[in-house]
Motif scaffolding. Structure first.
Motif, PDB file in Angstrom:
ATOM      1  N   GLU A 101       0.547  -1.791   0.033  1.00 57.83           N
ATOM      2  CA  GLU A 101       0.370  -0.097   0.097  1.00 57.83           C
ATOM      3  C   GLU A 101       0.887   1.375  -0.027  1.00 57.83           C
ATOM      4  O   GLU A 101       0.488   2.858  -0.300  1.00 57.83           O
ATOM      5  N   ASP A 102       2.022   0.977   0.313  1.00 60.36           N
ATOM      6  CA  ASP A 102       3.400   2.273   0.278  1.00 60.36           C
ATOM      7  C   ASP A 102       4.141   2.175   0.179  1.00 60.36           C
ATOM      8  O   ASP A 102       5.043   1.833   0.352  1.00 60.36           O
ATOM      9  N   SER A 103       4.682   2.670  -1.757  1.00 59.76           N
ATOM     10  CA  SER A 103       5.502   1.739  -1.811  1.00 59.76           C
ATOM     11  C   SER A 103       6.781   3.391  -1.372  1.00 59.76           C
ATOM     12  O   SER A 103       6.650   4.718  -1.871  1.00 59.76           O
ATOM     13  N   ARG A 104       8.128   3.503  -1.293  1.00 57.40           N
ATOM     14  CA  ARG A 104       8.770   4.070  -0.701  1.00 57.40           C
ATOM     15  C   ARG A 104      10.112   4.163  -1.618  1.00 57.40           C
ATOM     16  O   ARG A 104      10.341   5.314  -1.264  1.00 57.40           O
ATOM     17  N   CYS A 105      10.206   3.890  -3.504  1.00 55.99           N
ATOM     18  CA  CYS A 105      11.123   3.675  -3.821  1.00 55.99           C
ATOM     19  C   CYS A 105      11.094   3.284  -4.868  1.00 55.99           C
ATOM     20  O   CYS A 105      10.098   2.422  -5.201  1.00 55.99           O
ATOM     21  N   PHE A 106      11.857   3.032  -5.743  1.00 58.75           N
ATOM     22  CA  PHE A 106      11.458   2.480  -7.146  1.00 58.75           C
ATOM     23  C   PHE A 106      11.895   0.813  -7.531  1.00 58.75           C
ATOM     24  O   PHE A 106      10.884   0.447  -7.833  1.00 58.75           O
ATOM     25  N   ILE A 107      12.347   0.544  -6.689  1.00 57.68           N
ATOM     26  CA  ILE A 107      12.300  -1.324  -6.322  1.00 57.68           C
ATOM     27  C   ILE A 107      11.420  -1.429  -5.194  1.00 57.68           C
ATOM     28  O   ILE A 107      10.018  -2.230  -6.088  1.00 57.68           O
ATOM     29  N   ASP A 108      10.551  -1.305  -4.837  1.00 56.58           N
ATOM     30  CA  ASP A 108       9.070  -1.090  -4.274  1.00 56.58           C
ATOM     31  C   ASP A 108       8.212  -1.736  -5.135  1.00 56.58           C
ATOM     32  O   ASP A 108       7.470  -1.780  -5.702  1.00 56.58           O
ATOM     33  N   SER A 109       8.648  -0.259  -5.816  1.00 58.76           N
ATOM     34  CA  SER A 109       7.132  -0.234  -7.246  1.00 58.76           C
ATOM     35  C   SER A 109       7.053  -1.336  -8.245  1.00 58.76           C
ATOM     36  O   SER A 109       6.565  -1.639  -8.416  1.00 58.76           O
ATOM     37  N   PHE A 110       8.643  -2.115  -8.535  1.00 54.61           N
ATOM     38  CA  PHE A 110       8.863  -2.552  -9.311  1.00 54.61           C
ATOM     39  C   PHE A 110       8.257  -3.810  -8.307  1.00 54.61           C
ATOM     40  O   PHE A 110       7.275  -4.858  -9.484  1.00 54.61           O
ATOM     41  N   LEU A 111       8.402  -4.354  -7.209  1.00 56.83           N
ATOM     42  CA  LEU A 111       8.137  -5.511  -6.805  1.00 56.83           C
ATOM     43  C   LEU A 111       6.612  -5.603  -7.007  1.00 56.83           C
ATOM     44  O   LEU A 111       5.899  -6.553  -7.000  1.00 56.83           O
ATOM     45  N   ILE A 112       5.695  -4.597  -6.585  1.00 57.74           N
ATOM     46  CA  ILE A 112       4.634  -4.228  -6.163  1.00 57.74           C
ATOM     47  C   ILE A 112       3.032  -4.615  -7.454  1.00 57.74           C
ATOM     48  O   ILE A 112       3.372  -5.454  -7.785  1.00 57.74           O
ATOM     49  N   ARG A 113       4.568  -4.555  -8.540  1.00 59.85           N
ATOM     50  CA  ARG A 113       3.700  -4.313 -10.513  1.00 59.85           C
ATOM     51  C   ARG A 113       4.328  -5.995 -10.183  1.00 59.85           C
ATOM     52  O   ARG A 113       3.452  -6.516 -10.638  1.00 59.85           O
ATOM     53  N   GLN A 114       5.236  -5.825 -10.013  1.00 61.43           N
ATOM     54  CA  GLN A 114       5.894  -8.061 -10.197  1.00 61.43           C
ATOM     55  C   GLN A 114       4.506  -8.556  -9.543  1.00 61.43           C
ATOM     56  O   GLN A 114       4.025  -9.405 -10.531  1.00 61.43           O
ATOM     57  N   GLN A 115       4.223  -8.224  -8.136  1.00 64.97           N
ATOM     58  CA  GLN A 115       3.046  -9.273  -7.478  1.00 64.97           C
ATOM     59  C   GLN A 115       2.083  -9.022  -7.885  1.00 64.97           C
ATOM     60  O   GLN A 115       0.941  -9.906  -8.219  1.00 64.97           O
ATOM     61  N   GLU A 116       1.461  -7.544  -8.663  1.00 67.14           N
ATOM     62  CA  GLU A 116      -0.226  -7.621  -9.348  1.00 67.14           C
ATOM     63  C   GLU A 116      -0.203  -8.631 -10.743  1.00 67.14           C
ATOM     64  O   GLU A 116      -0.914  -9.243 -10.661  1.00 67.14           O
ATOM     65  N   LEU A 117       0.962  -8.943 -11.279  1.00 64.92           N
ATOM     66  CA  LEU A 117       0.807  -9.559 -12.752  1.00 64.92           C
ATOM     67  C   LEU A 117       1.108 -10.793 -12.562  1.00 64.92           C
ATOM     68  O   LEU A 117      -0.181 -10.762 -13.252  1.00 64.92           O
ATOM     69  N   LYS A 118       1.840 -11.519 -11.367  1.00 65.38           N
ATOM     70  CA  LYS A 118       1.426 -12.642 -11.191  1.00 65.38           C
ATOM     71  C   LYS A 118      -0.176 -13.318 -10.751  1.00 65.38           C
ATOM     72  O   LYS A 118       0.261 -14.159 -11.364  1.00 65.38           O
ATOM     73  N   LYS A 119      -0.741 -12.229  -9.905  1.00 68.53           N
ATOM     74  CA  LYS A 119      -1.764 -11.939  -9.184  1.00 68.53           C
ATOM     75  C   LYS A 119      -2.593 -12.724 -10.519  1.00 68.53           C
ATOM     76  O   LYS A 119      -3.140 -13.691 -10.644  1.00 68.53           O
ATOM     77  N   SER A 120      -2.388 -11.707 -11.988  1.00 70.89           N
ATOM     78  CA  SER A 120      -3.874 -11.729 -12.957  1.00 70.89           C
ATOM     79  C   SER A 120      -2.768 -12.698 -13.904  1.00 70.89           C
ATOM     80  O   SER A 120      -3.643 -13.362 -14.621  1.00 70.89           O
ATOM     81  N   GLY A 121      -1.219 -13.597 -13.861  1.00 73.11           N
ATOM     82  CA  GLY A 121      -0.862 -13.945 -14.694  1.00 73.11           C
ATOM     83  C   GLY A 121      -0.785 -13.725 -16.447  1.00 73.11           C
ATOM     84  O   GLY A 121      -0.701 -14.570 -16.923  1.00 73.11           O
ATOM     85  N   GLU A 122      -0.741 -12.411 -16.056  1.00 78.45           N
ATOM     86  CA  GLU A 122      -0.474 -12.480 -17.199  1.00 78.45           C
ATOM     87  C   GLU A 122       1.377 -12.575 -17.750  1.00 78.45           C
ATOM     88  O   GLU A 122       2.084 -12.537 -17.092  1.00 78.45           O
ATOM     89  N   GLN A 123       1.419 -12.473 -19.478  1.00 77.41           N
ATOM     90  CA  GLN A 123       3.213 -13.148 -19.116  1.00 77.41           C
ATOM     91  C   GLN A 123       3.523 -11.361 -19.040  1.00 77.41           C
ATOM     92  O   GLN A 123       3.173 -10.356 -19.592  1.00 77.41           O
TER      93      GLN A 123
END
Ligand code: HEM
Length: 500
Positions: free
Chosen positions: A266-288
């Motif tokens: 819920e609270d991205s602190r930096c570039f790496i956090d945002s990348f990891l959050i996006r990675q998790q979202e995409l993993k959940k949706s199963g998108e390539q």
């Protein structure tokens, strides 16, 4: 014994003579460029190409000289490799902007491919590059690039930097290391969400690793690997480069792990956090998708690599040029005193500091830190200025020939802030000011770099008077030390005399 007699004395000499004869015959019978409508250029020898006419350490200067003979689009053979050089403002701009698709891909040599495997931003192409570039740009903006948030971070860093420089009490010191550390902290706070103490061993180790990598990438071993990859492991410099890459990768992995362990989606602190959050979202949706660990590691490496050396080197040139031209330094200080007094200069002061702004632009023009930009490659066959250039041809946009273009600059080889001032002393933009390149590969960190250069430069000049400590001669001053891709000032020490 004559040279010819000598040549016939040993069996080895026969082999050499035979080899030269074959080269000569191939040279005479090679199809002319005119027939194929390719850009002109010096006639290449088979296998060697134009290597005998080029100095690998001063390719940019060789290219600049060749452009005077062959025009603004010409071919040079670097060994067997056919390369097209684009020279002069009009040609470089036309190619990178009007033919953005055709000239917008990155050349990824076998050595770079071995290292990045098309991951990250700088040495990547296609959908993965597009996605990583878009993500990095929007995130750098979210974390303050071009905004007040980052201005505050830079100003905070300036306090540490001036304190550190002040400790030398006007005694000679090598300013490069400290400038690298300060600039690195700005990128760190965007990417990791925190700065490092200048004496933090991890920070020092990271900078060392980046500099080592840049230096090793400029070594002949890399060219040899490009020519014959199987020779790589036999060369010490290549093995050192692989070792250094592993160290850098491990450092970044450790930082990612630390952030991952404390990640709050819920609270991205930096570039790496945002990348990891996006990675998790995409993993959940199963998108390539392209949000892989390797793309994160190489994007981080690119932002550090692209953002530290360039900005810190420009600042080094800036202080050196001020020490070399004290009357210009005096005028900058006088303007700063008049406009900001003793308070901290802010970005919004720029419009009231036309002379200072002009000096910073002129520093970037003269410093010419990426004289050949970063090589591009044609993505398809292209007809450009009446010449046919094949798909897959390496292209050098010769930024040096833009920044020193005799048709654009009144005194191209002289440090002259007047290039950016009108008769009334107002700042003027110049089209041929392209140190960040142009088109779809234009520097991703341009607005951050411009903000850093302005705030660091004005604050340092407000706080200190810079002098050369060991009177560099003009010749030494003009000598440019080659260091991998970009060009650093010659080794020197400066004295920073406090103005408080
Ligand atoms: C004075 C400072 C800087 C200068 C002169 C500079 C210059 C350049 C140039 C000439 C290129 C190559 C463009 C091309 O291929 O046509 C480039 C690319 C790049 N720069 Fe910078 N740069 C600077 C600062 C920065 C900073 C602060 C960052 C990071 C925040 C950065 C990140 C990058 C990246 C990631 C690329 C690759 C872009 C791509 O391939 O799509 N640069 N820069």
């Amino acid at each position: 014994m004559s040279l010819v007699e000598g040549l016939f004395q040993t069996p080895g000499s026969f082999t050499l003579l035979g080899f030269l004869l074959v080269l000569g015959v191939l040279y005479l019978f090679s199809t002319s460029k005119k027939q194929r409508n390719e850009p002109p250029g010096p006639r290449p020898w088979p296998v060697l190409g134009n290597l005998l006419q080029l100095n690998p350490r001063r390719l940019h200067v060789n290219f600049f000289e060749l452009s005077k003979k062959y025009g603004s689009v010409f071919t040079v053979h670097i060994g067997c490799k056919k390369t097209v050089v684009l020279a002069g403002f009009k040609t470089v701009k036309e190619a990178l902007v009007n033919y953005a698709e055709e000239f917008g891909d990155r050349e990824i040599s076998p050595a770079f491919y071995k290292i990045t495997e098309n991951h990250g931003i700088v040495f990547a192409n296609g959908d993965s590059w597009r996605e990583m570039r878009r993500f990095a740009l929007s995130n750098l903006r979210d974390f303050g690039m071009g905004k007040q948030v980052i201005e505050e971070k830079i100003i905070e860093e300036i306090q540490y930097l001036t304190e550190e420089i002040g400790k030398y009490n006007g005694q000679p010191f090598d300013n490069r290391k400290i400038l690298h550390l300060a600039v690195s902290n700005i990128i760190s706070s965007i990417i990791y969400g925190s700065r490092f103490d200048y004496f933090d061993p991890l920070c020092q180790e990271m900078i060392k690793c980046i500099n080592e990598r840049i230096e090793l990438l400029g070594k002949t071993a890399v060219q040899v690997y490009n020519f014959l990859p199987c020779l790589g492991s036999l060369m010490k410099d290549w093995r050192d480069l692989m070792k250094s890459m592993k160290t850098c990768t491990d450092q970044i992995k450790a930082m990612i792990k630390k952030l991952q362990d404390t990640l709050n989606t819920e609270d991205s602190r930096c570039f790496i956090d945002s990348f990891l959050i996006r990675q998790q979202e995409l993993k959940k949706s199963g998108e390539q998708n392209f949000f892989t660990e390797k793309n994160l590691i190489f994007s981080v490496m690119n932002l550090f690599g692209g953002g530290i050396e360039t900005t810190a080197t420009t600042l080094c040139w800036g202080l050196l040029l001020m020490a070399r031209y004290p009357h210009i330094q005096g005028r900058v200080r006088e303007e700063l005193t008049r406009v900001t007094g003793s308070r901290q200069p802010r970005v919004e002061d720029r419009k009231n500091l036309p002379y200072t702004d002009a000096v910073i632009h002129e520093i970037q023009r003269m410093a010419n830190i990426l004289p050949m930009s970063v090589p591009h490659i044609t993505s398809c066959d292209v007809m450009f200025q009446g010449f046919h250039i094949k798909k897959g041809t390496t292209v050098y946009p010769l930024l040096m020939s833009v920044l020193y273009d005799e048709n654009e600059w009144e005194t191209p080889y002289t440090f002259n802030p007047g290039h950016f001032l009108d008769k009334q002393g107002r700042f003027i933009k110049r089209d041929a000011f392209l140190p960040f390149s142009a088109g779809r590969r234009v520097c991703l960190g341009e607005s951050l770099a411009r903000m850093e250069l302005f705030l660091f430069f004005t604050s340092l000049l407000q706080n200190f008077y810079f002098t050369l400590s060991s009177g560099l001669s003009e010749a030494e001053f003009d000598a440019i030390a080659a260091n991998g891709f970009d060009f650093s000032p010659p080794l020197h020490q400066l004295c920073a005399i406090s103005q408080a």
